[in-house]
Structure formats: structure tokens, C-alpha cells
Motif scaffolding. Structure first.
Motif, short mmCIF file in Angstrom:
data_model
loop_
_atom_site.label_atom_id
_atom_site.label_comp_id
_atom_site.label_asym_id
_atom_site.label_seq_id
_atom_site.Cartn_x
_atom_site.Cartn_y
_atom_site.Cartn_z
N PHE A 148 26.43 6.57 -7.56
CA PHE A 148 25.08 6.69 -8.11
C PHE A 148 24.28 5.41 -7.87
N ASP A 149 22.96 5.56 -7.78
CA ASP A 149 22.10 4.39 -7.63
C ASP A 149 20.68 4.75 -8.04
N GLY A 150 20.00 3.78 -8.63
CA GLY A 150 18.61 3.96 -9.00
C GLY A 150 17.76 2.85 -8.40
N GLY A 151 16.58 3.20 -7.91
CA GLY A 151 15.67 2.22 -7.33
C GLY A 151 14.37 2.18 -8.11
N PHE A 152 13.74 1.00 -8.16
CA PHE A 152 12.50 0.86 -8.91
C PHE A 152 11.61 -0.16 -8.23
N ASP A 153 10.34 0.21 -8.03
CA ASP A 153 9.35 -0.68 -7.44
C ASP A 153 8.46 -1.22 -8.55
N VAL A 154 8.51 -2.51 -8.78
CA VAL A 154 7.78 -3.13 -9.88
C VAL A 154 6.27 -2.95 -9.72
N SER B 264 12.06 -0.28 -15.51
CA SER B 264 12.85 -1.33 -14.89
C SER B 264 13.89 -0.74 -13.96
N ASN B 265 14.46 -1.59 -13.12
CA ASN B 265 15.52 -1.15 -12.23
C ASN B 265 16.76 -0.73 -13.02
N ASN B 266 17.05 -1.47 -14.10
CA ASN B 266 18.22 -1.13 -14.92
C ASN B 266 18.07 0.27 -15.53
N GLU B 267 16.85 0.58 -15.95
CA GLU B 267 16.62 1.91 -16.52
C GLU B 267 16.78 2.99 -15.44
N SER C 170 25.45 -1.42 -10.02
CA SER C 170 24.78 -2.05 -11.14
C SER C 170 25.78 -2.69 -12.10
N GLN C 171 25.80 -4.01 -12.12
CA GLN C 171 26.69 -4.70 -13.04
C GLN C 171 26.30 -4.44 -14.48
N VAL C 172 25.00 -4.32 -14.71
CA VAL C 172 24.51 -4.08 -16.07
C VAL C 172 25.03 -2.75 -16.61
#
Length: 221
Positions: free
Chosen positions: A78-84, A117-120, A149-151
Motif C-alpha cells: 500500500f502507498d499514499g501520495g499527497f501534493d502539499v 498530509s502525506n501521513n493521512e 511509511s515508517q509513521v
């Protein structure tokens, strides 16, 4: 399901020794148990799972035979991406599993709204994977979840506290869904390079490219 084998081995002159194996897949454990039985010196064999539940050979055979028609040996990337700047988020998952003696790969992505956020986004991608597992009919099985994601991995395993309210809500939703499906999670953090498939799917979702499909994986002889 992964188990350990505990073998009571009787040597000549009635000397007994108890061996405990490393953890392995249930099917592999059964094959090894059969090999032990061929020696004629294995007086007692049992299997112990990650919850310290004990299984006999007959019970484990019944379990393995019962899951063949359902998805099993499930591995999720799994992976999530986020553009600030644009606030766009994308979710990507790749699910590998066996069913009816065949191997499959499901790939899917989706855009996501109202994330901050990217973590979310990483948490949302994990939950997205759980929703797909539910649609596949995966339940009451161990599942390996792999992400970069380490978080997320550290918080879900309890190594790090979840202090942010938004992330804590996602963690609660994930734990509830895991309990509902009876899934026993095994978490593994990898580098982004080793999570490239899910990363690409998340990036494609952010660019509006929709990916969804399942293929059978053909083993090379």
C-alpha cells in the motif's frame, strides 16, 4: 496462517528430545510433519500459531483444505501520495493472493479528498486495502501488509504513539475493520524502491489515471 512445529522425537534407548521449528506456512509445516513421521521416531507432533493456539495434524489439514477455495497467502502493498500545493491525494494498492491453486494480483488506485498530509494519505491507502480485502472475501486469516511509511507501520504496531487526532481516527478505523474481518496483520516497512508498484499506482491516481484490475500470475517453469 504461519505455525511452528513442535516434535517429540524418540531416539534409540527411549531417549526423547523435543524440537521446535521456526515459523513457516501451514502447508509447508504439514509437509515437514509428514517427513518426520516417515522416520518412525516422531512420537508426537503439534503445531502452534501466533496466538499460541495448538493444532493437531488432522486439524491443520482440515484448515488448509478449507481455505483453498478462498483467497489466502495474502500480501498487501500500500502507498499514499499527497501534493502539499494542490492538496491532491492518491491511494495505491497491490494485493497478491492464492485461490483454487492459482496465484493472482489485484492492482487498484483511487483519488482521495479532504486529506491534509502525506501521513493521512498513507493511512487512507491502508484502509482502502482493507475495503478491497473485504470485497475479495478475505477473513479470519493472517495478512502481510507492506508499506514504506515508517509513521503508519510504527503506529499500527504500537512502537510509536498516535498523537495527531486525524491519524488516531484512521488508526481506530483500521483496527475496527481488522477486528471485523478477523484479519491478523503482519506489518513490514520497506524502502520506497521496494514499494514501487503501490507508489506508482498512488502517483497515477493523483494524475487522474484510473487503474483497476486482477490478473492471474503464471509461474515460470
Amino acid at each position: 496462517m504461519n505455525v511452528k512445529i513442535i516434535v517429540t522425537y524418540e531416539m534409540p534407548k527411549k531417549a526423547k528430545t523435543v524440537f521446535t521449528s521456526d515459523e513457516m506456512r501451514a502447508g509447508e509445516a504439514l509437509l515437514l510433519a509428514e517427513d518426520f513421521n516417515k522416520t518412525g521416531r516422531a512420537k508426537h507432533i503439534e503445531f502452534v500459531d501466533r496466538h499460541d493456539s495448538s493444532w493437531t495434524v488432522k486439524e491443520l489439514k482440515g484448515y488448509v483444505q478449507g481455505i483453498q477455495t478462498e483467497p489466502h497467502n495474502v500480501v498487501v502493498y500500500f502507498d499514499g501520495g499527497f501534493d502539499v500545493q494542490t492538496k491532491r491525494a492518491g491511494l495505491g494498492i497491490a494485493i497478491y493472493y492464492n485461490q483454487n491453486g492459482k496465484s493472482y494480483r489485484l492492482r487498484k488506485n483511487a483519488p482521495a479528498d479532504e486529506l491534509d498530509s502525506n501521513n493521512e494519505a498513507e493511512y487512507a491507502a491502508f484502509y482502502f486495502a482493507l475495503q478491497e480485502l473485504e470485497l475479495l472475501g478475505v477473513h479470519h486469516l493472517p495478512v502481510e501488509f507492506i508499506g514504506d511509511s515508517q509513521v503508519v507501520i510504527s503506529q499500527l504496531t504500537g512502537l510509536w504513539p498516535t498523537l495527531e487526532r486525524q491519524l488516531n481516527r484512521w488508526a481506530d478505523r483500521i483496527e475496527q475493520k481488522l477486528d471485523q474481518l478477523g484479519i491478523q496483520p503482519d506489518y513490514q516497512q520497506v524502502s520506497r524502491k521496494k514499494n514501487a508498484e503501490a507508489d506508482q499506482l498512488a502517483s497515477q491516481a493523483m494524475r487522474g489515471i484510473d487503474i483497476s484490475g486482477t490478473i492471474e500470475l503464471i509461474r515460470k517453469e
